[in-house]
Design a protein around this motif. Structure first.
Motif, short mmCIF file in Angstrom:
data_model
loop_
_atom_site.label_atom_id
_atom_site.label_comp_id
_atom_site.label_asym_id
_atom_site.label_seq_id
_atom_site.Cartn_x
_atom_site.Cartn_y
_atom_site.Cartn_z
N LEU A 47 -46.75 55.20 -38.54
CA LEU A 47 -47.74 56.16 -39.28
C LEU A 47 -49.35 55.69 -38.92
CD1 LEU A 47 -46.17 57.05 -42.60
CD2 LEU A 47 -46.15 58.31 -40.36
N ILE A 51 -50.94 58.58 -37.09
CA ILE A 51 -52.10 59.58 -38.02
C ILE A 51 -53.08 59.85 -37.07
CG2 ILE A 51 -53.26 59.66 -39.92
CD1 ILE A 51 -50.30 60.54 -40.40
N ILE A 171 -43.38 65.04 -35.48
CA ILE A 171 -43.24 64.96 -36.88
C ILE A 171 -42.01 65.67 -37.44
CG2 ILE A 171 -44.35 66.56 -38.92
CD1 ILE A 171 -47.14 66.20 -37.51
N ILE A 175 -40.65 62.02 -37.99
CA ILE A 175 -41.10 61.49 -39.24
C ILE A 175 -40.73 62.09 -40.43
CG2 ILE A 175 -43.29 61.51 -40.39
CD1 ILE A 175 -44.88 61.32 -38.00
N ILE A 176 -40.54 63.54 -40.23
CA ILE A 176 -39.83 64.20 -41.63
C ILE A 176 -38.49 63.80 -41.80
CG2 ILE A 176 -39.33 66.30 -42.71
CD1 ILE A 176 -42.22 65.87 -42.60
N LEU A 179 -38.67 60.32 -43.73
CA LEU A 179 -39.44 60.34 -45.00
C LEU A 179 -38.54 59.89 -46.13
CD1 LEU A 179 -42.22 62.87 -45.06
CD2 LEU A 179 -42.51 60.40 -45.20
N VAL A 330 -48.45 71.65 -40.95
CA VAL A 330 -47.73 70.22 -41.08
C VAL A 330 -46.89 70.25 -41.91
CG1 VAL A 330 -48.11 67.76 -41.59
CG2 VAL A 330 -50.17 69.13 -40.72
N MET A 336 -49.22 65.06 -45.36
CA MET A 336 -49.07 64.20 -44.11
C MET A 336 -50.46 64.24 -43.43
SD MET A 336 -46.26 62.68 -44.12
CE MET A 336 -46.43 61.91 -42.41
N VAL A 339 -52.83 61.84 -45.21
CA VAL A 339 -52.58 60.26 -45.08
C VAL A 339 -53.92 59.24 -44.36
CG1 VAL A 339 -51.18 58.43 -44.04
CG2 VAL A 339 -50.18 60.45 -45.36
N ILE A 357 -46.82 60.62 -51.45
CA ILE A 357 -45.87 61.48 -50.72
C ILE A 357 -44.64 61.94 -51.67
CG2 ILE A 357 -44.34 61.85 -48.83
CD1 ILE A 357 -45.91 59.83 -47.14
#
Length: 414
Positions: A47, A51, A171, A175-176, A179, A330, A336, A339, A357
């Motif tokens: 991340l 980012i 993402i 990433i999602i 999470l 996003v 997100m 961050v 989060i």
């Protein structure tokens, strides 16, 4: 909404991850806990790398798209949305400053990253340096976005739109989905390190405060709108309730746009103004999201006794307002996009970001509902200022406006 639909939502997966993390922390052996701590370390490092790229890839085309749709009312609407978002953060800052000393008490948690005897450590760590700093990404995005508008660089604009699509894909598919695992590992770590209950008990109070504050924010927005536009604020707010309820149920500004349009027209906003402001504000107006992020970040600062001055935090709010306005689409929430600023400006570590989060997504829909309902207030103000018309050239700008909100139409945004 069917059980399968509910089970497919990010909120459901996050809630399950929190519950499982708390339960598993009671009996997991140290070696298994360290597996998830190691995963969290690697994910957090990724991340940190990703980012700044995300900030550049999302903000550059957004700035260029708004510039390409240049027009007086586009600028006015974006300015009102930014002001509303920042003022929401300042209100949250004032409330938190006045209440957290007695609401959260004087107990401090120190830092979750401190390694005491018996605390979990990673098996190994892999450094992943970011290509550039968060502030560099933000400034570069603005410079490139504005420059593309000035020189009308269609090729470069198409390129950054493609980069935006690539980043959104990362993402969405990487990433999602990870999470919940990240949140699970964080709660396992906190439980096995002995500071879980302090964090949970404190944040329950903050969650309740955030829900109440988003509701009060909407009321304040419509009282101000009523004073500016000379409409009955309570009637206007009542007419927006179907949009509020839809956003509360879907957690999606995009899915609520058709309902928001009808509610806004019912308040006397002309179709031209409603058709312009509602889709645009669904992307750039995130006052409810700003309210939650501000309250949660101040709770983390209080609980972990971080040394953040008032001036530094206000600067953080101004930058966060830009992130909220300029970073559409996003999935999983504006958190997100925030961050990088949380880490760069406030010095939050991975554990503190994970708490942010989890708390943000836990009351995800209330922030979305506040965003959507506030869009109706902005539409009323723009309708009043423009006399119900947005001037000449609105048709020629539709493609550019669609480009700004395209991601929000296809992806869930809070």
């Amino acid at each position: 909404m069917t059980l399968k639909t509910i089970a497919d939502t990010l909120l459901f997966r996050i809630v399950v991850a929190i519950i499982l993390g708390i339960v598993c922390s009671l009996f997991f052996p140290d070696w298994l806990g360290r597996v998830f701590v190691t995963f969290n370390g690697l994910f957090s490092n990724f991340l940190n790398l990703f980012i700044p790229v995300l900030i550049f890839a999302l903000i550059t085309p957004a700035i260029a798209g708004i510039g390409r749709g240049a027009g007086k009312w586009l600028g006015i609407t974006a300015g009102i949305a930014y002001a509303s978002t920042v003022i929401s953060g300042l209100i949250a800052f004032g409330v938190a400053t006045a209440t957290y000393s007695w609401l959260l008490g004087d107990d401090k948690l120190g830092t979750l990253a401190d390694i005491d005897e018996g605390a979990l450590t990673t098996f190994f760590d892999i450094e992943m340096p970011a290509p550039f700093e968060v502030m560099t990404a933000l400034i570069l995005a603005f410079c490139v976005g504005l420059a593309m508008t000035a020189v009308k660089s269609d090729v470069l604009y198409a390129g950054v739109r493609e980069l935006e699509g690539i980043v959104m894909k990362v993402i969405k598919v990487f990433i999602i989905p990870l999470l919940p695992v990240f949140i699970f590992g964080m709660f396992v770590s906190m439980g096995m390190n002995g500071n879980l209950m302090d964090v949970v008990s404190a944040f329950v109070k903050v969650l309740v405060l955030a829900v109440v504050m988003t509701i009060l924010l909407i009321i304040a927005q419509y009282l101000l709108t009523g004073a500016i536009t000379k409409v009955n604020p309570f009637t206007a707010l009542w007419n927006m309730m179907p949009a509020y309820a839809t956003a509360l149920g879907t957690s999606s500004s995009a899915a609520t746009i058709p309902v928001s349009l009808e509610c806004t027209k019912k308040n006397g906003v002309t179709p031209a103004v409603a058709g312009f402001t509602v889709p645009l504000c669904a992307t750039i107006h995130l006052a409810g999201s700003m309210m939650k992020i501000t309250l949660f970040s101040l709770a983390v600062i209080h609980m972990f006794d971080l040394d953040i001055s008032t001036g530094k935090f206000i600067g953080f709010l101004l930058l966060l307002g830009i992130m909220m306005v300029a970073a559409p689409g996003v999935p999983g929430g504006a958190i997100m996009a925030a961050v990088g600023v949380l880490q760069d400006q406030l010095g939050f570590n991975a554990e503190q970001v994970a708490i942010m989060i989890a708390a943000y997504i836990a009351i995800d829909s209330f922030g979305t509902a506040a965003n959507v309902t506030g869009d109706g207030a902005i539409a009323l103000i723009v309708n009043r200022l423009s006399g119900g018309k947005l001037g000449e050239g609105i048709d020629s700008r539709e493609a550019d406006i669609d480009a700004v909100v395209a991601t929000d139409i296809t992806e869930q945004r809070n």
